[in-house]
Design a protein around this motif. Structure first.
Motif, PDB file in Angstrom:
ATOM      1  N   VAL A 264      -6.981  10.984   8.122  1.00  0.00           N
ATOM      2  CA  VAL A 264      -7.928  11.870   7.432  1.00  0.00           C
ATOM      3  C   VAL A 264      -9.348  11.601   7.906  1.00  0.00           C
ATOM      4  CG1 VAL A 264      -8.872  12.551   5.195  1.00  0.00           C
ATOM      5  CG2 VAL A 264      -6.433  12.040   5.394  1.00  0.00           C
ATOM      6  N   VAL A 265      -9.714  10.332   7.980  1.00  0.00           N
ATOM      7  CA  VAL A 265     -11.076   9.957   8.400  1.00  0.00           C
ATOM      8  C   VAL A 265     -11.340  10.394   9.840  1.00  0.00           C
ATOM      9  CG1 VAL A 265     -12.609   8.001   8.853  1.00  0.00           C
ATOM     10  CG2 VAL A 265     -11.235   8.046   6.767  1.00  0.00           C
TER      11      VAL A 265
ATOM     12  N   MET B  19       0.829  -1.196   0.000  1.00  0.00           N
ATOM     13  CA  MET B  19       0.000   0.000   0.000  1.00  0.00           C
ATOM     14  C   MET B  19       0.872   1.259   0.000  1.00  0.00           C
ATOM     15  SD  MET B  19      -3.099  -1.166   0.024  1.00  0.00           S
ATOM     16  CE  MET B  19      -4.012   0.330   0.424  1.00  0.00           C
ATOM     17  N   SER B  20       0.376   2.287  -0.664  1.00  0.00           N
ATOM     18  CA  SER B  20       1.085   3.569  -0.722  1.00  0.00           C
ATOM     19  C   SER B  20       0.309   4.625   0.056  1.00  0.00           C
ATOM     20  CB  SER B  20       1.239   4.030  -2.182  1.00  0.00           C
ATOM     21  OG  SER B  20       1.940   3.072  -2.937  1.00  0.00           O
ATOM     22  N   PHE B  21       1.027   5.641   0.502  1.00  0.00           N
ATOM     23  CA  PHE B  21       0.356   6.771   1.139  1.00  0.00           C
ATOM     24  C   PHE B  21      -0.376   7.605   0.081  1.00  0.00           C
ATOM     25  CE2 PHE B  21       3.867   5.844   4.072  1.00  0.00           C
ATOM     26  CZ  PHE B  21       3.164   5.749   5.258  1.00  0.00           C
ATOM     27  N   MET B  22      -1.442   8.261   0.493  1.00  0.00           N
ATOM     28  CA  MET B  22      -2.141   9.167  -0.415  1.00  0.00           C
ATOM     29  C   MET B  22      -1.307  10.427  -0.622  1.00  0.00           C
ATOM     30  SD  MET B  22      -6.156   8.944   0.751  1.00  0.00           S
ATOM     31  CE  MET B  22      -5.859   9.812   2.278  1.00  0.00           C
TER      32      MET B  22
ATOM     33  N   LYS C  63     -12.860  16.139   2.082  1.00  0.00           N
ATOM     34  CA  LYS C  63     -14.070  16.805   1.594  1.00  0.00           C
ATOM     35  C   LYS C  63     -15.239  15.836   1.534  1.00  0.00           C
ATOM     36  CE  LYS C  63     -12.423  18.445  -2.252  1.00  0.00           C
ATOM     37  NZ  LYS C  63     -12.388  19.103  -3.587  1.00  0.00           N
ATOM     38  N   GLN C  64     -14.983  14.632   1.033  1.00  0.00           N
ATOM     39  CA  GLN C  64     -16.056  13.641   0.896  1.00  0.00           C
ATOM     40  C   GLN C  64     -16.665  13.293   2.244  1.00  0.00           C
ATOM     41  OE1 GLN C  64     -15.464   9.275   0.507  1.00  0.00           O
ATOM     42  NE2 GLN C  64     -15.998   9.621  -1.632  1.00  0.00           N
ATOM     43  N   LYS C  65     -15.833  13.212   3.275  1.00  0.00           N
ATOM     44  CA  LYS C  65     -16.321  12.842   4.590  1.00  0.00           C
ATOM     45  C   LYS C  65     -17.017  14.004   5.309  1.00  0.00           C
ATOM     46  CE  LYS C  65     -14.920   8.549   4.745  1.00  0.00           C
ATOM     47  NZ  LYS C  65     -15.900   7.444   4.887  1.00  0.00           N
ATOM     48  N   VAL C  66     -16.502  15.216   5.157  1.00  0.00           N
ATOM     49  CA  VAL C  66     -17.062  16.363   5.883  1.00  0.00           C
ATOM     50  C   VAL C  66     -18.256  16.959   5.150  1.00  0.00           C
ATOM     51  CG1 VAL C  66     -16.560  18.647   6.847  1.00  0.00           C
ATOM     52  CG2 VAL C  66     -14.816  16.870   6.894  1.00  0.00           C
ATOM     53  N   PHE C  67     -18.193  16.956   3.816  1.00  0.00           N
ATOM     54  CA  PHE C  67     -19.278  17.541   3.013  1.00  0.00           C
ATOM     55  C   PHE C  67     -19.827  16.497   2.040  1.00  0.00           C
ATOM     56  CE2 PHE C  67     -16.113  20.884   3.892  1.00  0.00           C
ATOM     57  CZ  PHE C  67     -16.884  21.767   4.642  1.00  0.00           C
ATOM     58  N   PRO C  68     -20.493  15.458   2.545  1.00  0.00           N
ATOM     59  CA  PRO C  68     -20.955  14.382   1.658  1.00  0.00           C
ATOM     60  C   PRO C  68     -22.042  14.830   0.680  1.00  0.00           C
ATOM     61  CG  PRO C  68     -21.812  14.084   3.885  1.00  0.00           C
ATOM     62  CD  PRO C  68     -20.832  15.195   3.946  1.00  0.00           C
ATOM     63  N   ASP C  69     -22.804  15.849   1.058  1.00  0.00           N
ATOM     64  CA  ASP C  69     -23.941  16.261   0.214  1.00  0.00           C
ATOM     65  C   ASP C  69     -23.846  17.707  -0.228  1.00  0.00           C
ATOM     66  OD1 ASP C  69     -25.231  13.718   0.598  1.00  0.00           O
ATOM     67  OD2 ASP C  69     -25.782  14.411   2.612  1.00  0.00           O
ATOM     68  N   SER C  70     -22.675  18.314  -0.069  1.00  0.00           N
ATOM     69  CA  SER C  70     -22.553  19.733  -0.440  1.00  0.00           C
ATOM     70  C   SER C  70     -21.113  20.042  -0.809  1.00  0.00           C
ATOM     71  CB  SER C  70     -23.007  20.627   0.723  1.00  0.00           C
ATOM     72  OG  SER C  70     -22.202  20.387   1.871  1.00  0.00           O
ATOM     73  N   LEU C  71     -20.889  21.260  -1.270  1.00  0.00           N
ATOM     74  CA  LEU C  71     -19.549  21.698  -1.629  1.00  0.00           C
ATOM     75  C   LEU C  71     -18.869  22.344  -0.429  1.00  0.00           C
ATOM     76  CD1 LEU C  71     -20.276  23.308  -5.129  1.00  0.00           C
ATOM     77  CD2 LEU C  71     -19.284  21.059  -4.651  1.00  0.00           C
ATOM     78  N   CYS C  72     -17.556  22.275  -0.412  1.00  0.00           N
ATOM     79  CA  CYS C  72     -16.792  22.939   0.645  1.00  0.00           C
ATOM     80  C   CYS C  72     -16.827  24.453   0.419  1.00  0.00           C
ATOM     81  CB  CYS C  72     -15.352  22.449   0.625  1.00  0.00           C
ATOM     82  SG  CYS C  72     -14.252  23.330   1.759  1.00  0.00           S
TER      83      CYS C  72
ATOM     84  N   CYS D 282      -1.954  15.257   7.622  1.00  0.00           N
ATOM     85  CA  CYS D 282      -2.222  13.837   7.895  1.00  0.00           C
ATOM     86  C   CYS D 282      -1.157  12.952   7.274  1.00  0.00           C
ATOM     87  CB  CYS D 282      -3.604  13.441   7.365  1.00  0.00           C
ATOM     88  SG  CYS D 282      -4.948  14.207   8.273  1.00  0.00           S
ATOM     89  N   ALA D 283      -0.254  13.545   6.497  1.00  0.00           N
ATOM     90  CA  ALA D 283       0.902  12.840   5.925  1.00  0.00           C
ATOM     91  C   ALA D 283       0.510  11.602   5.132  1.00  0.00           C
ATOM     92  CB  ALA D 283       1.903  12.480   7.025  1.00  0.00           C
ATOM     93  N   GLY D 284      -0.623  11.680   4.432  1.00  0.00           N
ATOM     94  CA  GLY D 284      -1.005  10.611   3.505  1.00  0.00           C
ATOM     95  C   GLY D 284      -1.618   9.387   4.140  1.00  0.00           C
TER      96      GLY D 284
END
Length: 526
Positions: free
Chosen positions: A331-332, A287-290, A300-309, A324-326
């Motif tokens: 991040v979650v 596995m690689s770091f993001m 963004k996907q986790k904090v704003f699942p139904d809207s834009l940042c 979060c260093a990848g």
């Protein structure tokens, strides 16, 4: 871990090669200490999960013995003649104490049993697959690419929190995969693994138990036979998640038939040697770091699942993701902190300044499992790495010399390997366990420099402090409560500000002022 390092030190100081330094009366006591130390070292190595009961007592006694012996040996070497010091009187009571502990250990020396954990079956939640698209395609090709091939193991390896289980679950849940295989099963092994429970979970998954019968009522051989017969002539996919020990495969390999029909086993682990152990294991999927962009997309996907940042949060949000260093899990976890917080810039900036403390508490429990499963001869070496500066690559040559000087290597007499070669093997082992990262390699493949992930370093520093092994200082001055530390690390300091009666090692990376007392110490210039 400090206890193990101190035991190594006193075993070295009391080695028969040094007996000429001691009086005839002291030799007998020193020899007893040597025997007790070697016995306890062996116990630490064979049963690393069972030492916590005695570790603090062993550490305190070993420190006292270590101080007495090293003070005596230093004075003996400096004087160039026998000392009129009653070493036997100083060590007599301590020898009795360490002997009593050795006796307790001998009486209750346990059989092997991995530490307990609360989980066995995997949860079926849908994790995000941002940044895993290429990984998913690669694993799917290996699962379905050769339908007539023999049984293959597909190992997925990486550090805790990097997304091994998320990747395996994303592939496992795809409709094309479940349709391709006749049988699919998922078993979490974790650290409380037992062969009986593993096979019983498969029995339950395949619904092979009669309603009136429990898995505990069936013998081991009958369970194994039922699973084997059910899988025979079927194309199956079994995911074995979170494997910590090579012995797991030795225990279960006999229940998986190989009918050359494209059956597959996915195996997730943090340890490279576990991933490579099965004889039918293919290439390891590491596995690689993001990257920063993927980290921000996931946040963004986790904090704003139904809207834009909101635009005013983008820059600070990207900074939070970068810190979060990848590591996907970091991040979650941060997304969970940000979601209920007011969506204003000041609130997010405050969180951005405290990323490591916020996620550290949650991550420590997960990352600490890798430390818990470390053999004791590697724990001192790992904790020592935490004393180096953050975000700075560590030269292997420097690290190796310091490990050797500290006496962390248990070098056997007659061993053909040099201390340097043995230390480099220790470092490679830490890399294979996904605790230390390789920053660069030499042309011959050896590690040139290494580093720690920020989150791993935080865990490492806390562990080192908790066991009184090493204290990493943020400021210049030494607090009064730390005057009894054994090892201390400063990014920079004024030499006049620091002097403790028990200091064995001072790691410093920038000396603001050189003091005359430093000339009295042995300095290793790495």
């Amino acid at each position: 871990m400090a206890a193990y390092a101190a035991l190594l030190s006193i075993a070295r100081s009391t080695h028969p090669n040094n007996e000429s330094l001691f009086s005839s009366k002291a030799k007998e006591i020193v020899a007893s200490i040597h025997d007790y130390a070697n016995f306890l070292i062996l116990f630490f190595q064979e049963f690393p999960h069972k030492v916590s009961r005695w570790e603090t007592r062993i550490r305190d006694i070993a420190y006292k013995i270590e101080d007495i012996l090293e003070t005596f040996m230093w004075q003996r070497i400096q004087s160039h003649q026998p000392l009129h010091v009653k070493l036997d009187d100083q060590l007599k009571n301590l020898t009795v104490e360490i002997g009593l502990i050795a006796g307790e250990v001998m009486e209750e020396r346990p059989a092997y049993k991995p530490p307990s954990s609360s989980r066995l079956l995997a949860a079926t939640g849908n994790g995000s697959v941002i940044g895993l698209r290429e990984d998913i395609l690669a694993i799917k090709m290996r699962l379905c690419g050769e339908p007539s091939s023999g049984l293959q193991i597909i190992p997925i390896v990486g550090m805790g929190g990097i997304g091994k289980t998320t990747l395996a679950r994303a592939v496992y849940d795809e409709l094309c995969i479940t349709n391709y295989f006749d049988v699919c099963a998922w078993v979490v092994v974790s650290q409380d693994y037992s062969p009986h429970r593993f096979r019983k979970v498969l029995l339950d998954s395949f619904k092979l138990l009669e309603k009136q019968m429990s898995g505990d009522e069936i013998g081991e051989s009958e369970i194994a036979l039922k699973v084997f017969q059910y899988l025979k002539r079927r194309r199956y996919l079994v995911v074995i998640d979170d494997v910590w020990d090579k012995r797991v495969w030795d225990d279960i390999r006999c229940i998986f038939p190989d009918d050359n029909n494209g059956s597959r086993i996915m195996l997730t682990t943090r340890q490279l040697d576990v991933a490579c152990y099965p004889e039918t294991a293919g290439d390891v999927h590491e596995m690689s770091f993001m990257n920063d962009s993927q980290s921000w997309d996931l946040l963004k996907q986790k904090v704003f699942p139904d809207s834009l940042c909101p635009p005013q949060l983008e820059n600070v949000g990207k900074e939070i993701a970068r810190r979060c260093a990848g590591l996907p899990l970091a991040v979650v976890l941060l997304a969970g902190v940000l979601s209920p917080v007011d969506k204003i810039q000041a609130s997010w900036e405050e969180i951005a300044e405290n990323v490591n403390p916020i996620v550290g508490r949650e991550l420590e429990e997960i990352l600490s499992l890798s430390y818990t499963y470390l053999p004791h001869h590697l724990r001192s070496c790992f904790l020592y790495v935490g004393g180096f500066l953050q975000d700075v690559n560590i030269r292997t040559s420097r690290l190796v010399r310091l490990w050797i000087a500290e006496g962390f290597l248990k070098h056997q007499n007659g061993c053909s390997k040099s201390l340097e070669d043995e230390a480099e093997e220790y470092l490679e082992d830490l890399v294979k366990r996904n605790l230390v990262m390789v920053a660069s390699r030499k042309s011959n493949g050896k590690i040139k420099s290494c580093c720690l992930h920020d989150m791993v370093r935080d865990m490492c520093i806390k562990k080192a402090r908790d066991v009184d092994f090493l204290h990493v200082m943020d400021g210049l001055d030494l607090p009064q409560g730390l005057m009894n530390e054994r090892r201390i690390s400063f990014s920079r300091f004024y030499a006049d500000n620091i002097l403790g009666p028990t200091f064995r090692t001072i790691l410093c990376f920038q000396i603001q002022k050189f003091s005359s007392w430093l000339s009295e110490l042995e300095v290793i210039n790495c």
